[in-house]
Design a protein around this motif. Structure first.
Motif, PDB file in Angstrom:
ATOM      1  N   ALA A  30       4.169  36.044 -53.063  1.00 47.86           N
ATOM      2  CA  ALA A  30       4.108  34.711 -53.682  1.00 47.86           C
ATOM      3  C   ALA A  30       2.858  34.514 -54.530  1.00 47.86           C
ATOM      4  O   ALA A  30       2.656  33.443 -55.094  1.00 47.86           O
ATOM      5  N   GLY A  31       1.992  35.529 -54.609  1.00 47.88           N
ATOM      6  CA  GLY A  31       0.789  35.424 -55.425  1.00 47.88           C
ATOM      7  C   GLY A  31      -0.414  34.852 -54.706  1.00 47.88           C
ATOM      8  O   GLY A  31      -1.408  34.503 -55.342  1.00 47.88           O
ATOM      9  N   GLN A  32      -0.364  34.769 -53.381  1.00 45.26           N
ATOM     10  CA  GLN A  32      -1.508  34.296 -52.601  1.00 45.26           C
ATOM     11  C   GLN A  32      -2.472  35.460 -52.373  1.00 45.26           C
ATOM     12  O   GLN A  32      -2.051  36.555 -52.023  1.00 45.26           O
ATOM     13  N   TYR A  33      -3.761  35.191 -52.546  1.00 49.03           N
ATOM     14  CA  TYR A  33      -4.783  36.231 -52.413  1.00 49.03           C
ATOM     15  C   TYR A  33      -5.516  36.116 -51.088  1.00 49.03           C
ATOM     16  O   TYR A  33      -5.716  35.021 -50.577  1.00 49.03           O
ATOM     17  N   GLN A  34      -5.919  37.274 -50.594  1.00 53.17           N
ATOM     18  CA  GLN A  34      -6.796  37.351 -49.429  1.00 53.17           C
ATOM     19  C   GLN A  34      -7.709  38.542 -49.624  1.00 53.17           C
ATOM     20  O   GLN A  34      -7.408  39.461 -50.384  1.00 53.17           O
ATOM     21  N   ALA A  35      -8.797  38.520 -48.897  1.00 56.12           N
ATOM     22  CA  ALA A  35      -9.710  39.662 -48.876  1.00 56.12           C
ATOM     23  C   ALA A  35     -10.061  39.931 -47.422  1.00 56.12           C
ATOM     24  O   ALA A  35     -10.336  39.000 -46.661  1.00 56.12           O
ATOM     25  N   LEU A  36     -10.007  41.195 -47.043  1.00 54.85           N
ATOM     26  CA  LEU A  36     -10.385  41.524 -45.677  1.00 54.85           C
ATOM     27  C   LEU A  36     -11.329  42.707 -45.677  1.00 54.85           C
ATOM     28  O   LEU A  36     -11.292  43.563 -46.556  1.00 54.85           O
ATOM     29  N   TYR A  37     -12.228  42.703 -44.699  1.00 52.17           N
ATOM     30  CA  TYR A  37     -13.221  43.755 -44.547  1.00 52.17           C
ATOM     31  C   TYR A  37     -12.822  44.698 -43.432  1.00 52.17           C
ATOM     32  O   TYR A  37     -12.315  44.280 -42.387  1.00 52.17           O
ATOM     33  N   LEU A  38     -13.103  45.978 -43.651  1.00 56.02           N
ATOM     34  CA  LEU A  38     -12.947  47.003 -42.628  1.00 56.02           C
ATOM     35  C   LEU A  38     -14.305  47.648 -42.400  1.00 56.02           C
ATOM     36  O   LEU A  38     -14.968  48.057 -43.355  1.00 56.02           O
ATOM     37  N   THR A  39     -14.695  47.745 -41.158  1.00 56.14           N
ATOM     38  CA  THR A  39     -15.947  48.425 -40.831  1.00 56.14           C
ATOM     39  C   THR A  39     -15.728  49.929 -40.835  1.00 56.14           C
ATOM     40  O   THR A  39     -14.594  50.414 -40.728  1.00 56.14           O
ATOM     41  N   ARG A  40     -16.799  50.658 -40.931  1.00 58.16           N
ATOM     42  CA  ARG A  40     -16.683  52.119 -40.888  1.00 58.16           C
ATOM     43  C   ARG A  40     -16.161  52.570 -39.533  1.00 58.16           C
ATOM     44  O   ARG A  40     -15.339  53.487 -39.446  1.00 58.16           O
ATOM     45  N   ARG A  41     -16.629  51.941 -38.473  1.00 52.98           N
ATOM     46  CA  ARG A  41     -16.198  52.335 -37.134  1.00 52.98           C
ATOM     47  C   ARG A  41     -14.680  52.222 -36.997  1.00 52.98           C
ATOM     48  O   ARG A  41     -14.013  53.135 -36.509  1.00 52.98           O
ATOM     49  N   LEU A  42     -14.112  51.107 -37.458  1.00 48.29           N
ATOM     50  CA  LEU A  42     -12.661  50.926 -37.382  1.00 48.29           C
ATOM     51  C   LEU A  42     -11.941  51.915 -38.297  1.00 48.29           C
ATOM     52  O   LEU A  42     -10.962  52.544 -37.903  1.00 48.29           O
ATOM     53  N   ALA A  43     -12.430  52.084 -39.507  1.00 49.54           N
ATOM     54  CA  ALA A  43     -11.806  53.012 -40.450  1.00 49.54           C
ATOM     55  C   ALA A  43     -11.862  54.447 -39.929  1.00 49.54           C
ATOM     56  O   ALA A  43     -10.883  55.195 -40.046  1.00 49.54           O
ATOM     57  N   ASP A  44     -12.987  54.848 -39.344  1.00 48.71           N
ATOM     58  CA  ASP A  44     -13.120  56.204 -38.793  1.00 48.71           C
ATOM     59  C   ASP A  44     -12.103  56.466 -37.687  1.00 48.71           C
ATOM     60  O   ASP A  44     -11.654  57.596 -37.501  1.00 48.71           O
TER      61      ASP A  44
END
Length: 172
Positions: A30-44
């Motif tokens: 629908a064109g709604q924006y969000q931004a989310l952060y990922l930590t290195r620990r979670l990404a690893d």
């Protein structure tokens, strides 16, 4: 407060140097924006699981590492020749911290990722086999931009760009 659910239609992954985190700028259908952060620990912790899913999808008489190397390079060449416009978040899109990522197989094929803050927000992303490998590739690009180690990635993902540069005139 009511739990918010959000379907990610497309995203751009960016290295956020100020936060020392990976930022996903996302947009829903629908064109709604969000931004989310990922930590290195979670990404690893998440990247090896994502890589295992990609490896599981490759079955046959040819060694999976070879198939994955070839498919990953084809994906990169296609992306290089057909770049997509990045998703830019709107200035008032307040980023939130992803604390957990759930991954599950879909009956229709592919995998569903659920990014959650464990309290109010669930953001869903559906990936087919090619999109899964592309996601691994953009994680690698972000890791390199942030100068994080690449130990979480299998060799078939990190292989590009790791060849030594040969000086002109040194080949016979």
């Amino acid at each position: 407060m009511t739990r918010q659910t959000y379907l990610i239609h497309t995203f751009t992954m960016a290295a956020d140097f100020d936060e020392d985190r990976i930022r996903l700028n996302t947009v829903d259908p629908a064109g709604q924006y969000q931004a989310l952060y990922l930590t290195r620990r979670l990404a690893d912790r998440f990247i090896p699981l994502l890589a295992q899913r990609a490896e599981k999808a490759v079955a046959g008489p040819i060694p999976s590492e070879l198939v994955l190397d070839i498919e990953q390079e084809k994906l990169r060449m296609e992306r290089d020749s057909n770049p997509q416009a990045p998703v830019e978040t709107v200035p008032d899109a307040r980023p939130w911290l992803c604390k957990t990522i759930h991954m599950g197989d879909r009956e229709e094929g592919g995998v569903q990722l659920t990014f959650t803050d464990d309290v109010l927000i669930d953001a869903y992303l559906i990936l087919d086999e090619q999109s899964l490998r592309a996601t691994l590739d953009v994680f690698l690009i972000s890791y390199r931009a942030l100068e994080w180690g690449e130990q979480a990635f299998p060799e078939w993902v990190t292989a590009r760009g790791s060849a030594l540069v040969v000086e002109r005139g040194t080949l016979n």
